[in-house]
Design an enzyme around this catalytic site. Structure first.
Site, PDB file in Angstrom:
ATOM      1  N   GLY A   1       0.772  -1.217   0.000  1.00 38.77           N
ATOM      2  CA  GLY A   1       0.000   0.000   0.000  1.00 38.77           C
ATOM      3  C   GLY A   1       0.805   1.269   0.000  1.00 38.77           C
ATOM      4  O   GLY A   1       1.971   1.284  -0.377  1.00 38.77           O
TER       5      GLY A   1
ATOM      6  N   GLU B   1       2.322  -2.017   8.959  1.00 34.79           N
ATOM      7  CA  GLU B   1       3.480  -2.746   8.449  1.00 34.79           C
ATOM      8  C   GLU B   1       4.647  -2.485   9.381  1.00 34.79           C
ATOM      9  O   GLU B   1       4.573  -1.665  10.284  1.00 34.79           O
ATOM     10  CB  GLU B   1       3.815  -2.289   7.014  1.00 34.79           C
ATOM     11  CG  GLU B   1       2.839  -2.828   5.982  1.00 34.79           C
ATOM     12  CD  GLU B   1       3.215  -2.457   4.554  1.00 34.79           C
ATOM     13  OE1 GLU B   1       3.155  -3.327   3.701  1.00 34.79           O
ATOM     14  OE2 GLU B   1       3.562  -1.289   4.301  1.00 34.79           O
TER      15      GLU B   1
ATOM     16  N   ASP C   1      17.691   2.173 -15.689  1.00 36.84           N
ATOM     17  CA  ASP C   1      18.059   2.991 -16.862  1.00 36.84           C
ATOM     18  C   ASP C   1      18.169   4.488 -16.542  1.00 36.84           C
ATOM     19  O   ASP C   1      19.098   5.156 -16.990  1.00 36.84           O
ATOM     20  CB  ASP C   1      17.040   2.796 -17.990  1.00 36.84           C
ATOM     21  CG  ASP C   1      16.816   1.329 -18.287  1.00 36.84           C
ATOM     22  OD1 ASP C   1      17.811   0.596 -18.393  1.00 36.84           O
ATOM     23  OD2 ASP C   1      15.648   0.912 -18.383  1.00 36.84           O
TER      24      ASP C   1
ATOM     25  N   HIS D   1      13.569  -7.500   0.561  1.00 35.76           N
ATOM     26  CA  HIS D   1      12.283  -7.783   1.187  1.00 35.76           C
ATOM     27  C   HIS D   1      12.398  -9.124   1.894  1.00 35.76           C
ATOM     28  O   HIS D   1      12.891 -10.084   1.304  1.00 35.76           O
ATOM     29  CB  HIS D   1      11.164  -7.805   0.136  1.00 35.76           C
ATOM     30  CG  HIS D   1       9.812  -7.657   0.757  1.00 35.76           C
ATOM     31  ND1 HIS D   1       9.214  -8.675   1.468  1.00 35.76           N
ATOM     32  CD2 HIS D   1       8.953  -6.615   0.815  1.00 35.76           C
ATOM     33  CE1 HIS D   1       8.035  -8.249   1.913  1.00 35.76           C
ATOM     34  NE2 HIS D   1       7.859  -6.998   1.536  1.00 35.76           N
TER      35      HIS D   1
ATOM     36  N   ARG E   1      12.630  -3.845   8.196  1.00 38.10           N
ATOM     37  CA  ARG E   1      12.834  -4.862   7.157  1.00 38.10           C
ATOM     38  C   ARG E   1      14.218  -5.474   7.147  1.00 38.10           C
ATOM     39  O   ARG E   1      14.371  -6.671   6.926  1.00 38.10           O
ATOM     40  CB  ARG E   1      12.614  -4.227   5.794  1.00 38.10           C
ATOM     41  CG  ARG E   1      11.308  -4.589   5.257  1.00 38.10           C
ATOM     42  CD  ARG E   1      11.102  -4.042   3.900  1.00 38.10           C
ATOM     43  NE  ARG E   1       9.673  -3.966   3.768  1.00 38.10           N
ATOM     44  CZ  ARG E   1       9.045  -3.424   2.772  1.00 38.10           C
ATOM     45  NH1 ARG E   1       9.719  -2.880   1.791  1.00 38.10           N
ATOM     46  NH2 ARG E   1       7.743  -3.418   2.735  1.00 38.10           N
TER      47      ARG E   1
ATOM     48  N   HIS F   1      14.675  -5.829  -3.381  1.00 37.93           N
ATOM     49  CA  HIS F   1      13.346  -5.237  -3.532  1.00 37.93           C
ATOM     50  C   HIS F   1      13.384  -3.764  -3.915  1.00 37.93           C
ATOM     51  O   HIS F   1      12.569  -3.307  -4.706  1.00 37.93           O
ATOM     52  CB  HIS F   1      12.622  -5.422  -2.202  1.00 37.93           C
ATOM     53  CG  HIS F   1      11.202  -4.958  -2.185  1.00 37.93           C
ATOM     54  ND1 HIS F   1      10.242  -5.449  -3.034  1.00 37.93           N
ATOM     55  CD2 HIS F   1      10.576  -4.042  -1.389  1.00 37.93           C
ATOM     56  CE1 HIS F   1       9.085  -4.862  -2.779  1.00 37.93           C
ATOM     57  NE2 HIS F   1       9.260  -3.987  -1.807  1.00 37.93           N
TER      58      HIS F   1
ATOM     59  N   ARG G   1      14.418   2.094   3.922  1.00 39.47           N
ATOM     60  CA  ARG G   1      13.095   2.677   3.686  1.00 39.47           C
ATOM     61  C   ARG G   1      12.035   2.036   4.579  1.00 39.47           C
ATOM     62  O   ARG G   1      11.986   0.815   4.737  1.00 39.47           O
ATOM     63  CB  ARG G   1      12.713   2.463   2.218  1.00 39.47           C
ATOM     64  CG  ARG G   1      11.325   2.911   1.867  1.00 39.47           C
ATOM     65  CD  ARG G   1      11.052   2.733   0.396  1.00 39.47           C
ATOM     66  NE  ARG G   1      11.048   1.344   0.008  1.00 39.47           N
ATOM     67  CZ  ARG G   1       9.983   0.558   0.028  1.00 39.47           C
ATOM     68  NH1 ARG G   1       8.813   1.022   0.434  1.00 39.47           N
ATOM     69  NH2 ARG G   1      10.076  -0.685  -0.368  1.00 39.47           N
TER      70      ARG G   1
HETATM   71  C1  SIN Z   1       4.932  -4.987   0.612  1.00 41.03           C
HETATM   72  O1  SIN Z   1       3.744  -5.056   0.294  1.00 41.03           O
HETATM   73  O2  SIN Z   1       5.442  -5.654   1.514  1.00 41.03           O
HETATM   74  C2  SIN Z   1       5.812  -4.059  -0.148  1.00 41.03           C
HETATM   75  C3  SIN Z   1       5.529  -2.687   0.267  1.00 41.03           C
HETATM   76  C4  SIN Z   1       6.774  -1.872   0.169  1.00 41.03           C
HETATM   77  O3  SIN Z   1       7.783  -2.304  -0.378  1.00 41.03           O
HETATM   78  O4  SIN Z   1       6.772  -0.769   0.708  1.00 41.03           O
END
Ligand code: SIN
Length: 529
Positions: free
Chosen positions: A59, A124, A218, A239, A285, A345, A380
């Protein structure tokens, strides 16, 4: 076959005040905003529907809830960034974000709502509040791009050129004034007052990545070759949970699955994340990815994502995209755990920009994953990437609408910044495989000097051959990936500490003297405070 670039300019194909390259959230949002003012050319190397944004599941983060605030979002973003976020950029992100997300709602993005018609917000990793808006369950990126694309293709002010591969930027007296794009193996010249690069990330330099095939870096390579600065390239986000079910690709299993209660178990059925961080599965993460990596190294694989705490009907309705994809590989995730492993990721670094998308090259702008605005620092925060593309794409457009427009005439003063090497790969597929082996093995979750320096040398020996070349986008994509990987190896070797997405097992603790950024500019490397 060609042995050098032609000295004369390719035929002029179109001109407009603005050229936007890329059709993810940053490019689409910027093009729409600019089109309220002047004509826009939108160039994309594949179909307009194809971008990293389209595959975003979880999201878009924004402080819209009564119990949330931009200040809390700011604190969470700064904390995740491990000391390298630019506070001004983060303030712009979190304070501009809610209004720009409300605009998405106004133009029809179908964000999910609860039974009382309130926005359904999820949580998250490393977010202190539920602030992630999602759409169609786990197909948020697609819902956003489809809404924006509908407006873009219906706008008389925007001309979309699909299957046009950006090959080299054009400058006149040091100012960016257009680009050369390849269409059906023919170069075409486009001229403008401004070029904005919104071409996404570079995940494809890795063998194991959640990114689609178009993500070959690119825009970063184009900008660097024209004199822009590339910053923070050593910080790559892996990820934690990509599908690990060969021969299935490492499909993303959204972090929102953990946000809704899924836990991680190792091959012995043991829940290991509480041993790595008090927030367990919802730790930042990099920590979750390294936790899974460590379990795999200890021989405790396969690692599973256990969804048994989420009712099966909720799994199917909340995560329809993941459910259907796994079912195609004969895995029913409403009844079985998902084997997972980390995969490349997102790159936190990119083309250095200010708060309005300006780069070091006048007339050249960048936004989205291509850019390094400073909002992510070394790591991030989940779901801040779509927000960054939306906010900074919009901010660049707002700035540009106030600027004078100057489109140059065709002249001998115009210079095209083509890639420097003319290399015909005897076996492009083999060299590409080799590149990805080197990045997977030595530029991955855990790095060290021995591996990085050996891999860098090998990489440079593969990409150094000189010979004829063809007007073939695949050839230039590989050139771009070799260039960026070489800079990334250099950056990862230089940063003798661990921080955020960059972990060195020969230098594990963060070092206060490394609260700095590495910047590449033409052939120089700078450390800036
Ligand atoms: C995810 O849905 O885990 C990816 C979202 C993101 O990379 O911020």
């Amino acid at each position: 076959m060609l042995t050098s670039y032609p000295s004369q300019l390719p035929p002029l194909y179109d001109t407009a005040p603005y050229i936007v390259v890329g059709s993810g959230i940053a490019g689409l949002a910027m093009a729409l905003e600019l089109s309220k003012h002047q004509r826009v050319i939108l160039i994309t190397k594949s179909s307009v529907n194809e971008s990293n944004t389209t595959y975003a599941q979880g999201g878009i983060a924004s402080a819209l809830d009564l119990h949330d605030s931009p200040e809390l979002h700011y604190q969470d973003t700064m904390m995740a960034g491990a000391g390298l976020c630019d506070p001004e950029a983060v303030l712009a992100l979190v304070y501009d974000g809610p209004e720009r997300v409300r605009h998405l709602i106004d133009i029809g993005v179908p964000f999910d709502r609860d039974s009382e018609n309130n926005l359904s917000l999820t949580r998250e990793a490393a977010h202190s509040r539920r602030r992630i808006l999602h759409a169609n369950g786990d197909a948020t990126g697609r819902a956003i791009t489809q809404t924006l694309i509908r407006l873009v293709v219906n706008s008389p002010q925007i001309t979309v050129y699909e299957n046009h591969f950006g090959l080299g930027l054009a400058t006149v007296n040091g100012r960016c004034c257009g680009l050369v794009a390849l269409f059906q193996n023919e170069p075409r010249l486009f001229l403008s007052s401004v070029v904005a690069l919104c071409t996404g990330g570079l995940g494809q330099i890795y063998g194991s990545t959640t990114n689609p095939p178009i993500a070959t870096g690119d825009g970063m390579a184009l900008a660097y070759l024209a004199g822009a600065r590339l910053k923070d390239l050593e910080f790559v986000q892996f990820h934690p949970t990509a599908l690990a079910l060969p021969p299935a690709p490492p499909f993303l299993i959204s972090e929102t699955v953990r946000g809704e209660g899924a836990i991680l178990l190792n091959g012995k059925g043991h829940r290991f994340m509480p041993e790595y961080h008090p927030l367990a599965e919802l730790a930042p993460r990099d920590i979750v990815a390294r936790g899974i990596f460590a379990e795999i190294q200890k021989g405790n694989q396969p690692v599973y994502l256990d969804l048994s705490k989420i009712p099966p009907a909720t799994v199917r309705s909340r995560f329809p995209n993941i459910y259907e994809t796994c079912l195609r590989y004969r895995l029913d995730i409403s009844a079985n755990p998902i084997p997972v492993a980390p995969a490349a990721h997102y790159v936190m670094g990119g083309v250095e920009t200010d708060l309005f998308g300006r780069t070091a090259v006048p007339g050249l702008f960048a936004a989205g994953e291509t850019a390094c605005t400073g909002v992510h620092g070394a790591n991030r925060l989940a779901s801040n990437s779509l927000l960054e593309g939306l906010v900074f794409g919009g901010r660049a457009a707002d700035y540009l609408k106030e600027q004078p427009i100057t489109i140059p005439e065709i002249s001998e003063e115009i210079q095209i910044h083509y890639p420097p090497r003319y290399t015909e790969y005897a076996d492009m597929a083999k060299d590409y495989r080799r590149l990805r082996e080197l990045t997977d093995n030595f530029l991955g979750i855990v790095r060290n000097a021995t591996g990085l320096s050996r891999a860098k040398e090998q990489l440079e020996s593969i990409s150094a051959a000189v010979g004829p070349f063809a007007w073939d986008p695949a050839y230039f994509e590989l050139q771009n990936m070799f260039l960026l990987a070489s800079l990334m190896f250099d950056a990862a070797l230089t940063r003798t500490e661990s921080r955020g997405g960059h972990y060195r097992d020969d230098y594990p603790p963060p070092q206060s003297h490394w609260r700095k950024h590495l910047v590449f500019h033409q052939s120089t490397k700078e450390v800036i405070g």
